[in-house]
Design a protein around this motif. Structure first.
Motif, PDB file in Angstrom:
ATOM      1  N   ARG A   1      12.233  -3.946   1.552  1.00  0.00           N
ATOM      2  CA  ARG A   1      12.801  -4.775   2.942  1.00  0.00           C
ATOM      3  C   ARG A   1      12.162  -4.173   4.102  1.00  0.00           C
ATOM      4  N   GLY A   2      11.411  -2.934   4.222  1.00  0.00           N
ATOM      5  CA  GLY A   2      11.142  -2.334   5.415  1.00  0.00           C
ATOM      6  C   GLY A   2       9.366  -2.377   5.212  1.00  0.00           C
ATOM      7  N   PRO A   3       8.555  -1.860   6.313  1.00  0.00           N
ATOM      8  CA  PRO A   3       7.189  -2.138   6.363  1.00  0.00           C
ATOM      9  C   PRO A   3       6.582  -1.576   4.994  1.00  0.00           C
ATOM     10  N   VAL A   4       5.589  -2.309   4.702  1.00  0.00           N
ATOM     11  CA  VAL A   4       4.644  -1.738   3.535  1.00  0.00           C
ATOM     12  C   VAL A   4       3.280  -1.518   3.812  1.00  0.00           C
ATOM     13  N   PHE A   5       2.693  -0.337   3.547  1.00  0.00           N
ATOM     14  CA  PHE A   5       1.358  -0.044   4.150  1.00  0.00           C
ATOM     15  C   PHE A   5       0.706   0.656   3.214  1.00  0.00           C
ATOM     16  N   MET A   6      -0.716  -0.156   3.053  1.00  0.00           N
ATOM     17  CA  MET A   6      -1.511   0.315   1.830  1.00  0.00           C
ATOM     18  C   MET A   6      -2.744   1.080   2.495  1.00  0.00           C
ATOM     19  N   ALA A   7      -3.486   2.013   1.907  1.00  0.00           N
ATOM     20  CA  ALA A   7      -4.692   2.860   2.210  1.00  0.00           C
ATOM     21  C   ALA A   7      -5.550   2.481   1.003  1.00  0.00           C
ATOM     22  N   PRO A   8      -6.434   1.681   0.725  1.00  0.00           N
ATOM     23  CA  PRO A   8      -7.331   1.449  -0.136  1.00  0.00           C
ATOM     24  C   PRO A   8      -8.702   2.633  -0.445  1.00  0.00           C
ATOM     25  N   ALA A   9      -8.537   2.617  -1.663  1.00  0.00           N
ATOM     26  CA  ALA A   9      -9.790   3.485  -1.940  1.00  0.00           C
ATOM     27  C   ALA A   9     -10.647   2.990  -3.366  1.00  0.00           C
TER      28      ALA A   9
ATOM     29  N   PHE B   1      -1.847   8.812   7.996  1.00  0.00           N
ATOM     30  CA  PHE B   1      -0.489   9.413   8.611  1.00  0.00           C
ATOM     31  C   PHE B   1      -0.352   8.668  10.108  1.00  0.00           C
ATOM     32  N   ASP B   2      -1.081   8.695  11.051  1.00  0.00           N
ATOM     33  CA  ASP B   2      -0.947   8.149  12.221  1.00  0.00           C
ATOM     34  C   ASP B   2      -0.926   6.373  12.100  1.00  0.00           C
ATOM     35  N   ALA B   3      -1.581   5.993  11.321  1.00  0.00           N
ATOM     36  CA  ALA B   3      -1.887   4.569  11.014  1.00  0.00           C
ATOM     37  C   ALA B   3      -0.584   4.049  10.384  1.00  0.00           C
ATOM     38  N   ALA B   4      -0.006   4.838   9.463  1.00  0.00           N
ATOM     39  CA  ALA B   4       1.494   4.343   8.979  1.00  0.00           C
ATOM     40  C   ALA B   4       2.543   4.592   9.733  1.00  0.00           C
ATOM     41  N   LEU B   5       2.574   5.593  10.731  1.00  0.00           N
ATOM     42  CA  LEU B   5       3.720   5.564  11.483  1.00  0.00           C
ATOM     43  C   LEU B   5       3.461   4.434  12.777  1.00  0.00           C
ATOM     44  N   ALA B   6       2.577   4.271  13.073  1.00  0.00           N
ATOM     45  CA  ALA B   6       2.334   3.040  13.815  1.00  0.00           C
ATOM     46  C   ALA B   6       2.828   1.568  13.353  1.00  0.00           C
ATOM     47  N   ALA B   7       2.430   1.233  12.089  1.00  0.00           N
ATOM     48  CA  ALA B   7       2.954   0.175  11.562  1.00  0.00           C
ATOM     49  C   ALA B   7       4.511   0.221  11.483  1.00  0.00           C
ATOM     50  N   VAL B   8       5.161   1.379  11.276  1.00  0.00           N
ATOM     51  CA  VAL B   8       6.520   1.499  11.310  1.00  0.00           C
ATOM     52  C   VAL B   8       7.126   1.131  12.777  1.00  0.00           C
ATOM     53  N   ALA B   9       6.445   1.594  13.799  1.00  0.00           N
ATOM     54  CA  ALA B   9       6.763   1.440  15.154  1.00  0.00           C
ATOM     55  C   ALA B   9       6.815  -0.170  15.365  1.00  0.00           C
ATOM     56  N   ARG B  10       5.663  -0.733  14.924  1.00  0.00           N
ATOM     57  CA  ARG B  10       5.411  -2.192  15.115  1.00  0.00           C
ATOM     58  C   ARG B  10       6.574  -2.985  14.644  1.00  0.00           C
ATOM     59  N   ALA B  11       7.041  -2.581  13.287  1.00  0.00           N
ATOM     60  CA  ALA B  11       7.936  -2.969  12.597  1.00  0.00           C
ATOM     61  C   ALA B  11       9.272  -3.028  12.998  1.00  0.00           C
TER      62      ALA B  11
ATOM     63  N   ILE C   1       7.321   1.936   2.683  1.00  0.00           N
ATOM     64  CA  ILE C   1       6.720   2.003   1.377  1.00  0.00           C
ATOM     65  C   ILE C   1       5.079   2.055   1.584  1.00  0.00           C
ATOM     66  N   MET C   2       4.507   2.848   1.205  1.00  0.00           N
ATOM     67  CA  MET C   2       3.191   3.284   1.419  1.00  0.00           C
ATOM     68  C   MET C   2       2.539   3.507  -0.095  1.00  0.00           C
ATOM     69  N   VAL C   3       1.111   2.955  -0.252  1.00  0.00           N
ATOM     70  CA  VAL C   3       0.355   3.286  -1.450  1.00  0.00           C
ATOM     71  C   VAL C   3      -1.020   3.748  -0.988  1.00  0.00           C
ATOM     72  N   ALA C   4      -1.209   5.167  -1.307  1.00  0.00           N
ATOM     73  CA  ALA C   4      -2.632   5.550  -1.305  1.00  0.00           C
ATOM     74  C   ALA C   4      -2.936   6.591  -2.433  1.00  0.00           C
ATOM     75  N   PRO C   5      -4.039   6.519  -2.995  1.00  0.00           N
ATOM     76  CA  PRO C   5      -4.960   5.461  -2.670  1.00  0.00           C
ATOM     77  C   PRO C   5      -4.382   4.154  -3.307  1.00  0.00           C
ATOM     78  N   ALA C   6      -4.773   3.031  -2.471  1.00  0.00           N
ATOM     79  CA  ALA C   6      -4.335   1.681  -3.287  1.00  0.00           C
ATOM     80  C   ALA C   6      -5.763   1.152  -3.734  1.00  0.00           C
ATOM     81  N   THR C   7      -5.679   1.455  -5.075  1.00  0.00           N
ATOM     82  CA  THR C   7      -6.813   1.153  -5.784  1.00  0.00           C
ATOM     83  C   THR C   7      -6.936  -0.529  -6.142  1.00  0.00           C
ATOM     84  N   ALA C   8      -8.289  -1.111  -6.652  1.00  0.00           N
ATOM     85  CA  ALA C   8      -8.412  -2.317  -6.950  1.00  0.00           C
ATOM     86  C   ALA C   8      -7.256  -2.965  -7.788  1.00  0.00           C
ATOM     87  N   ASP C   9      -6.970  -2.227  -8.675  1.00  0.00           N
ATOM     88  CA  ASP C   9      -5.871  -2.781  -9.570  1.00  0.00           C
ATOM     89  C   ASP C   9      -4.573  -2.840  -9.022  1.00  0.00           C
TER      90      ASP C   9
END
Length: 411
Positions: free
Chosen positions: A108-116, A166-176, A78-86
């Motif tokens: 239940r799986g990894p969660v990834f957020m890319a703020p803007a 994209f690369d950073a999110a897949l790396a997070a999945v690999a770590r999990a 599960i990823m959020v982009a852009p992850a706003t302040a709200d």
């Protein structure tokens, strides 16, 4: 992989269309959940067309399927982009007032957020506290890029480029997926992998049987432990794992230059590439041909540089210049044994000559190591203790090597 892509209500939402395309073109099944505010920037028709899936942001659609529960349970990411302040604030507070935040609570799986967001919003104490809260719960929150924002302003808060997310999110999945307790978190790891090729003429080269599989497994293991990985990659039969910075090389000389260039910013160097010991003294401009007189061509070879030894010497120079952080250097040795000594004796002598922190011995031969999915190695310590065996899949070997690296780094 099943991906839930949440889209926050910021101007950067338009860039997320490219991010969505990267996921779908890589074969992933993506369900997009835009917030109400996000649909003011990019409409649901765009998300449906690019994802191939229906789009909703309401918990009142398809009530019989209980979407926030189903999506949260089924998603591999599960990823959020852009992850706003709200969105960051609502996620940190555990609110569930729309489909996106409800799905985040069911993850239940990894969660990834890319703020803007605007710089002042990103730097505000409330936002910083929310980010730290999310990270403490295991959510990966990517730092925003610095650059042009809405209007004439510039600073930290810009959404990173889609390929970087994209690369950073897949790396997070690999770590999990592959485990790891973050033993290399915050460390920069450079790994050489694959086999070098030394050209004879425009058609032919001198090469070796390396597939690059062990080097790729090392990169995956380092990523799983939270490292930032630079892969100096010669010829390989398998693709580099997502999340690495890849530097392509062909020859031993190119590999040497790439490794030494990366060294000053590196905490760990693992030399797993099969580097040619020799190269042709002369590169022919045209293809070498058979001659009518039947004479055999004579090819003169010259030594290639000892890249591992040069890296060790470069480290000594960095220490003399006052480098504060230690640099761990590990080498690999592919040995067959001969009339003078067995593979272990040759490897011990090589470790002494190289001066690295430890050496991983591969006993190679026909049907052994090269191109195989399994491996058996010995990890040799320069102090002369008993070798530490590791074996099984090449990923299992990589995990053992990375774990040994972690023991040599400061806490």
């Amino acid at each position: 992989m099943r991906v839930v892509l949440g889209v926050g209500g910021g101007i950067a939402a338009y860039k997320v269309a490219s991010l969505l395309r990267l996921f779908t073109e890589a074969g992933h099944d993506v369900t997009v959940i835009p917030t109400d505010a996000a649909t003011r920037f990019v409409g649901t028709a765009t998300w449906e067309a690019l994802s191939g899936n229906p789009v909703s942001n309401s918990v009142w659609d398809d009530v019989d399927r209980v979407n926030h529960v189903r999506l949260g349970h089924e998603a591999d990411l599960i990823m959020v982009a852009p992850a706003t302040a709200d969105v960051l604030a609502r996620a940190a507070a555990g609110l569930a007032d729309d489909l996106l935040t409800g799905t985040l609570l069911m993850a239940r799986g990894p969660v990834f957020m890319a703020p803007a967001m605007h710089t002042e919003m990103w730097q505000h104490a409330a936002t910083r506290a929310n980010v730290e809260t999310l990270r403490s719960r295991g959510v990966t929150v990517m730092d925003p890029a610095s650059g042009r924002l809405t209007g004439a302003d510039s600073g930290p808060g810009r959404l990173p480029e889609p390929a970087d997310i994209f690369d950073a999110a897949l790396a997070a999945v690999a770590r999990a997926t592959h485990g790891g307790d973050g033993a290399l978190r915050g460390k920069r790891v450079t790994i050489s992998a694959g086999g070098t090729r030394e050209p004879l003429d425009p058609v032919r080269f001198l090469g070796n049987r390396s597939s690059g599989k062990q080097g790729m497994a090392l990169a995956e293991a380092a990523l799983a432990e939270g490292a930032e990985v630079t892969l100096v990659l010669a010829h390989a039969e398998v693709p580099a794992p997502r999340g690495c910075e890849v530097v392509r090389v062909e020859t031993a000389l190119e590999l040497r230059d790439a490794v030494l260039e990366a060294l000053p910013g590196t905490d760990v160097l693992i030399m797993a590439a099969a580097v040619a010991d020799f190269r042709p003294a002369e590169l022919m401009d045209t293809k070498i041909k058979k001659t009518d007189d039947g004479a055999d061509p004579v090819i003169t070879l010259v030594r290639n540089p000892d890249v591992l030894r040069e890296a060790v010497l470069a480290r000594q120079g960095m220490v003399e210049e006052g480098r504060s952080e230690p640099l761990v250097i590990a080498g690999f040795a592919a040995e067959t044994g001969d009339a003078t000594a067995d593979p272990l004796t040759h490897a011990r002598a090589k470790l002494e000559r190289k001066g690295c922190d430890f050496l991983v011995l591969n006993v190679v031969g026909t049907g052994l190591v090269f191109g195989q999915d399994t491996n058996e190695v010995l990890i040799l310590d320069p102090a002369g203790g008993e070798p530490v065996p590791a074996g099984g899949s090449k990923r299992a070997v990589a995990d053992a090597v990375v774990a040994h690296v972690a023991t040599l780094l400061p806490a």
